[in-house]
Design a protein around this motif. Structure first.
Motif, short mmCIF file in Angstrom:
data_model
loop_
_atom_site.label_atom_id
_atom_site.label_comp_id
_atom_site.label_asym_id
_atom_site.label_seq_id
_atom_site.Cartn_x
_atom_site.Cartn_y
_atom_site.Cartn_z
N ARG A 43 35.23 35.14 31.56
CA ARG A 43 34.19 35.89 32.29
C ARG A 43 33.83 35.25 33.62
N THR A 44 33.73 33.93 33.67
CA THR A 44 33.39 33.25 34.92
C THR A 44 34.43 33.51 35.99
N ARG A 46 36.48 36.10 36.10
CA ARG A 46 36.40 37.52 36.46
C ARG A 46 35.28 37.78 37.46
N GLU A 47 34.14 37.13 37.25
CA GLU A 47 33.02 37.31 38.19
C GLU A 47 33.40 36.87 39.60
N LEU A 50 36.25 39.51 41.03
CA LEU A 50 35.98 40.94 40.90
C LEU A 50 35.94 41.67 42.24
N ASN A 51 35.39 41.04 43.26
CA ASN A 51 35.25 41.69 44.57
C ASN A 51 36.50 41.57 45.44
N LEU A 73 33.07 43.05 32.95
CA LEU A 73 32.52 41.74 32.62
C LEU A 73 32.01 41.66 31.19
N GLU A 74 31.58 42.77 30.64
CA GLU A 74 30.99 42.74 29.30
C GLU A 74 32.04 42.67 28.18
#
Length: 113
Positions: A43-44, A46-47, A50-51, A73-74
Motif C-alpha cells: 500500500r505504501t 502504491r500511494e 498512484l499519481n 488503495l483499499e
C-alpha cells in the motif's frame, strides 16, 4: 475459482491488453500478453506511484509506460497488479527518480515480445 480480469488500454483506443488472474494465483503463473510486465507492491508503494499513471519507467534496462489508474488503495497487494507496457514510450514523460526507486524494488514478471 474467482477470476480477476483487468484490461489495460495501450496506444490507440482500440488496442487493449488483458490480464487474467485468480485471487490465489502466484505471480509466476499469471498469463501475460506480449510486451508487458506485472508486479505486486504494498500500500505504501502504491500511494507513492498512484499519481504517475502513463509515465515512463525502466525495468531491467527496458523502458515502459507505467499504468496506475486501476490501482485501489483499499485492496490488498495480491489484488493490485502494477502494470508496465513496453509500447509507445516516446509519447510520455519520464517518472521521477523517487518513483523509479520504487519500481526497482518491485519483483517483476516480464513476458518479452
Amino acid at each position: 475459482m474467482n477470476q480477476i480480469k483487468q484490461y489495460i488500454r495501450v496506444g490507440g483506443a482500440r488496442r487493449r491488453k488483458r490480464i487474467t488472474t485468480q485471487q490465489t494465483t502466484p505471480l509466476q503463473q499469471v498469463q501475460l500478453p506480449d510486451g508487458l510486465a506485472i508486479g505486486y507492491c504494498n500500500r505504501t508503494m502504491r500511494e507513492m506511484i498512484l499519481n504517475y499513471d502513463h509515465h515512463v519507467v525502466e525495468i531491467r534496462g527496458r523502458k515502459g509506460v507505467l499504468f496506475t489508474f486501476h490501482l485501489k488503495l483499499e485492496l490488498p497487494a495480491e489484488r493490485n497488479l502494477v502494470v508496465v507496457v513496453f509500447d509507445h514510450v516516446e509519447q510520455y514523460a519520464p517518472a521521477s527518480a523517487e518513483v523509479q526507486q520504487i519500481i526497482n524494488r518491485i519483483a517483476w514478471r516480464i513476458k518479452p515480445r
